[in-house]
Motif scaffolding. Structure first.
Motif, PDB file in Angstrom:
ATOM      1  N   ALA A 161      18.127  -5.948  -7.453  1.00 50.26           N
ATOM      2  CA  ALA A 161      17.732  -6.266  -6.436  1.00 50.26           C
ATOM      3  C   ALA A 161      16.870  -7.824  -6.760  1.00 50.26           C
ATOM      4  O   ALA A 161      15.345  -7.647  -6.882  1.00 50.26           O
ATOM      5  N   GLY A 162      16.904  -9.275  -7.190  1.00 53.18           N
ATOM      6  CA  GLY A 162      16.325 -10.204  -6.420  1.00 53.18           C
ATOM      7  C   GLY A 162      14.805 -10.336  -6.226  1.00 53.18           C
ATOM      8  O   GLY A 162      15.144  -9.277  -4.711  1.00 53.18           O
ATOM      9  N   HIS A 163      13.991 -10.526  -6.762  1.00 60.03           N
ATOM     10  CA  HIS A 163      12.342 -10.808  -5.949  1.00 60.03           C
ATOM     11  C   HIS A 163      12.003  -9.130  -5.892  1.00 60.03           C
ATOM     12  O   HIS A 163      12.839  -8.779  -6.224  1.00 60.03           O
ATOM     13  N   GLY A 164      11.113  -9.206  -4.475  1.00 53.40           N
ATOM     14  CA  GLY A 164      10.263  -8.442  -4.525  1.00 53.40           C
ATOM     15  C   GLY A 164       9.155  -8.689  -4.728  1.00 53.40           C
ATOM     16  O   GLY A 164       8.412  -8.899  -5.120  1.00 53.40           O
ATOM     17  N   GLY A 165       7.794  -7.996  -3.557  1.00 51.34           N
ATOM     18  CA  GLY A 165       6.666  -7.923  -3.507  1.00 51.34           C
ATOM     19  C   GLY A 165       5.903  -9.014  -3.253  1.00 51.34           C
ATOM     20  O   GLY A 165       6.317  -9.932  -2.472  1.00 51.34           O
ATOM     21  N   GLU A 166       5.123  -9.502  -4.136  1.00 52.93           N
ATOM     22  CA  GLU A 166       4.504 -11.039  -3.852  1.00 52.93           C
ATOM     23  C   GLU A 166       5.968 -12.503  -3.493  1.00 52.93           C
ATOM     24  O   GLU A 166       5.397 -12.865  -2.640  1.00 52.93           O
ATOM     25  N   ASP A 167       6.873 -12.015  -4.339  1.00 55.93           N
ATOM     26  CA  ASP A 167       7.746 -13.024  -4.040  1.00 55.93           C
ATOM     27  C   ASP A 167       8.908 -12.833  -3.378  1.00 55.93           C
ATOM     28  O   ASP A 167       9.599 -12.135  -3.716  1.00 55.93           O
ATOM     29  N   PRO A 168       9.063 -13.418  -1.970  1.00 56.37           N
ATOM     30  CA  PRO A 168      10.257 -12.795  -1.128  1.00 56.37           C
ATOM     31  C   PRO A 168      10.842 -13.491  -1.033  1.00 56.37           C
ATOM     32  O   PRO A 168      11.900 -13.193  -0.295  1.00 56.37           O
ATOM     33  N   GLY A 169      11.824 -14.250  -2.178  1.00 54.80           N
ATOM     34  CA  GLY A 169      12.569 -15.028  -2.726  1.00 54.80           C
ATOM     35  C   GLY A 169      12.670 -16.229  -1.510  1.00 54.80           C
ATOM     36  O   GLY A 169      11.686 -16.682  -0.589  1.00 54.80           O
ATOM     37  N   ALA A 170      13.757 -16.694  -1.137  1.00 59.99           N
ATOM     38  CA  ALA A 170      14.521 -17.766  -0.633  1.00 59.99           C
ATOM     39  C   ALA A 170      14.550 -17.300   1.389  1.00 59.99           C
ATOM     40  O   ALA A 170      14.688 -15.892   1.889  1.00 59.99           O
ATOM     41  N   GLY A 171      14.547 -17.962   1.803  1.00 54.88           N
ATOM     42  CA  GLY A 171      13.948 -17.427   3.384  1.00 54.88           C
ATOM     43  C   GLY A 171      15.984 -17.703   4.604  1.00 54.88           C
ATOM     44  O   GLY A 171      15.703 -19.371   4.444  1.00 54.88           O
ATOM     45  N   GLY A 172      15.197 -17.007   5.554  1.00 49.54           N
ATOM     46  CA  GLY A 172      16.895 -17.525   6.256  1.00 49.54           C
ATOM     47  C   GLY A 172      15.444 -18.149   7.578  1.00 49.54           C
ATOM     48  O   GLY A 172      15.019 -17.986   7.823  1.00 49.54           O
ATOM     49  N   ALA A 173      16.622 -19.385   7.951  1.00 51.13           N
ATOM     50  CA  ALA A 173      16.213 -19.910   9.587  1.00 51.13           C
ATOM     51  C   ALA A 173      15.867 -18.841  10.961  1.00 51.13           C
ATOM     52  O   ALA A 173      14.935 -18.908  11.239  1.00 51.13           O
ATOM     53  N   SER A 174      16.630 -17.376  11.124  1.00 48.40           N
ATOM     54  CA  SER A 174      16.330 -16.121  11.799  1.00 48.40           C
ATOM     55  C   SER A 174      14.938 -16.049  11.140  1.00 48.40           C
ATOM     56  O   SER A 174      14.218 -14.768  11.433  1.00 48.40           O
ATOM     57  N   GLY A 175      14.081 -15.616   9.685  1.00 48.22           N
ATOM     58  CA  GLY A 175      13.149 -15.254   9.251  1.00 48.22           C
ATOM     59  C   GLY A 175      13.443 -14.099   8.258  1.00 48.22           C
ATOM     60  O   GLY A 175      13.328 -13.677   7.254  1.00 48.22           O
TER      61      GLY A 175
ATOM     62  N   GLN B 173      11.361 -19.277 -11.158  1.00 44.69           N
ATOM     63  CA  GLN B 173      10.110 -20.000 -10.344  1.00 44.69           C
ATOM     64  C   GLN B 173       9.693 -18.434 -10.455  1.00 44.69           C
ATOM     65  O   GLN B 173       8.207 -18.522  -9.536  1.00 44.69           O
ATOM     66  N   SER B 174      10.020 -17.176  -9.857  1.00 50.92           N
ATOM     67  CA  SER B 174      10.320 -16.381  -9.472  1.00 50.92           C
ATOM     68  C   SER B 174       8.575 -15.403 -10.209  1.00 50.92           C
ATOM     69  O   SER B 174       7.636 -14.761  -9.400  1.00 50.92           O
ATOM     70  N   ASP B 175       8.552 -15.207 -11.672  1.00 54.12           N
ATOM     71  CA  ASP B 175       7.476 -15.270 -11.966  1.00 54.12           C
ATOM     72  C   ASP B 175       5.454 -16.104 -11.636  1.00 54.12           C
ATOM     73  O   ASP B 175       5.180 -15.506 -11.643  1.00 54.12           O
ATOM     74  N   LEU B 176       5.908 -16.714 -11.513  1.00 53.68           N
ATOM     75  CA  LEU B 176       4.819 -17.936 -11.380  1.00 53.68           C
ATOM     76  C   LEU B 176       4.626 -17.669  -9.407  1.00 53.68           C
ATOM     77  O   LEU B 176       3.391 -17.076  -9.693  1.00 53.68           O
ATOM     78  N   ILE B 177       5.669 -17.069  -8.978  1.00 52.81           N
ATOM     79  CA  ILE B 177       5.234 -16.395  -7.295  1.00 52.81           C
ATOM     80  C   ILE B 177       4.722 -15.191  -7.672  1.00 52.81           C
ATOM     81  O   ILE B 177       3.730 -14.763  -6.543  1.00 52.81           O
ATOM     82  N   GLY B 178       5.158 -14.323  -8.154  1.00 49.20           N
ATOM     83  CA  GLY B 178       5.148 -12.807  -8.237  1.00 49.20           C
ATOM     84  C   GLY B 178       4.469 -11.973  -8.603  1.00 49.20           C
ATOM     85  O   GLY B 178       3.791 -11.917  -8.348  1.00 49.20           O
TER      86      GLY B 178
END
Length: 423
Positions: A195-209, A302-307
């Motif tokens: 499952a991509g991303h997680g925790g500190e790294d939310p991944g991409a976001g949609g317009a409705s949140g 870039q996930s490692d930088l963000i997470g």
């Protein structure tokens, strides 16, 4: 006399102001706690780089974190309320102004642990961060493997069933593949579901949140349920909750678990909200097959930088994995797997590209496990964001991925493997 008194008051006020300024050299703006069986992470976010010292105490087990050049504020005082009763490692957190310029954080533990403390520079929406990772003494991946092997020994052997026809239809593949695999290979096939991303790294976001990390975990859990229902398969999740796992850590976990396939689930975004469709990616050692593939790979990597990954965390298996360039055969198998999955995903969603694309995704860099990354849809597209949040559509996605996996194994039987294969 009055003037002299006034001058003294001004001087005292200036000294107090200077003292307060010194204490507030770094303003803590946020704290976050991510509990999980794999590890619990505690994060402090501030306006400047953190200065800190750590201490481990016994009887009872405690961790002490002294953070310099900060003062207690509402954010820090609220930290103890973030500790959940079912946190695997933390009993409670106590916090206080230990010295005029030092805040002491005492973490009372439920058991003996390992821990790692490191700082991160600003990236994305995050400012400076101080990270405390509380880790189990035993590698959680090996503990999971022990549990899986123990469960396997207690499972009855399925009776032999007829093999696949010479030219099976897709429905016949779905019906007969499990039996065929059991006959050709009397062992359980392990599918690593990421499952991509997680925790500190939310991944991409949609317009409705919507957050990518939530959608990918929901689909991954459904896929695991379907995989586990197959008589000759078991699914293992690289993360089963809302916590961060590094890209390399996902690869290492799959290899330690002796996975036969690695399926990474994503729901990414693009610069234009009109971008739509599902895609499947395999690793490329020679550059991306399209501008979109290159863009997505750069974002995912870039996930490692963000997470947040400590530079000290260098698993020897990971080092070997990322330096191993003999991946041509594995990439070829990954392309076959990707094509099989794409054929079924197309039945429930329009495709962004009708062929398997390739790019340098770090999470696909296992030299011996066929690995694909499934972009289920674009969360940045309002219509697709709505579908991604639909429970029924998530089930359909999981079923289509499983159908592709079974089609792949129908044409590419899993070979017998031993523990040594992934050592």
């Amino acid at each position: 006399m009055v003037r002299l008194l006034f001058a003294k008051l001004v001087l005292v006020a200036m000294l107090l102001s200077a003292s307060t300024s010194a204490l507030a050299a770094n303003l803590v703006t946020a704290t976050r706690v991510w509990p999980a069986e794999d590890y619990t992470r505690m994060t402090f976010e501030g306006s400047a780089a953190f200065k800190y010292q750590t201490l481990s105490l016994k009887e009872p087990e405690r961790l002490v974190l002294d953070i310099e050049d900060i003062s207690l504020n509402e954010v820090l005082n609220a930290l103890p309320t973030q500790i959940l009763a079912d946190d695997p490692y933390i009993q409670q957190v106590r916090i206080g102004q230990y010295q005029p310029n030092v805040v002491r954080v005492v973490v009372d533990l439920k058991k003996e642990v390992n821990f790692n403390v490191f700082s991160l520079s600003p990236v994305g929406e995050y400012k400076h961060r101080l990270v405390l990772d509380i880790l189990p003494l035993k590698d959680p991946v090996m503990a999971m493997l022990d549990k899986l092997d123990k469960n396997l020994k207690t499972q009855p052997i399925a009776e032999e069933q007829p093999s696949l026809k010479e030219n099976p239809t897709q429905k016949e593949i779905e019906k007969e593949t499990p039996a065929a695999n059991k006959k050709q290979d009397d062992r359980i096939i392990t599918i690593a579901i990421d499952a991509g991303h997680g925790g500190e790294d939310p991944g991409a976001g949609g317009a409705s949140g919507s957050r990518e990390k939530d959608i990918t975990l929901a689909i991954a859990k459904k896929l695991k349920t379907y995989v586990d229902a197959e008589p000759n398969m078991r699914g293992v999740l690289t993360r089963d909750g809302d916590y961060f796992v590094s890209l390399g850590g996902r690869v290492v976990k799959a290899r330690k678990l002796r996975a036969d396939l690695f399926i990474s689930i994503h729901a990414d975004s693009f610069t234009k909200s009109s971008a739509r469709g599902s895609s499947v990616f395999a690793l490329s050692e020679r550059g991306a097959t399209s501008a979109t593939a290159r863009y997505l790979a750069q974002k995912e990597n870039q996930s490692d930088l963000i997470g947040g990954v400590s530079l000290k965390d260098k698993d020897p298996i990971l080092a070997k994995t990322l330096l191993d360039l003999s991946q041509a055969a594995t990439i070829n198998d990954s392309l076959k797997l990707g094509k099989a999955v794409l054929d079924y995903v197309e039945e429930i969603n329009v495709l962004h590209k009708k062929h398997v694309e390739q790019a340098g995704f770090a999470v696909l860099k296992s030299p011996d496990i066929p690995s694909i990354l499934v972009e289920t849809a674009f969360i940045s597209n309002p219509e697709e964001e709505r579908k991604l949040n639909d429970n029924n559509h998530q089930h359909q996605l999981a079923k289509s991925i499983l159908a592709g996996i079974k089609k792949y194994f129908a044409a590419n039987p899993a070979l017998a493997r031993t523990v040594a294969d992934n050592d």
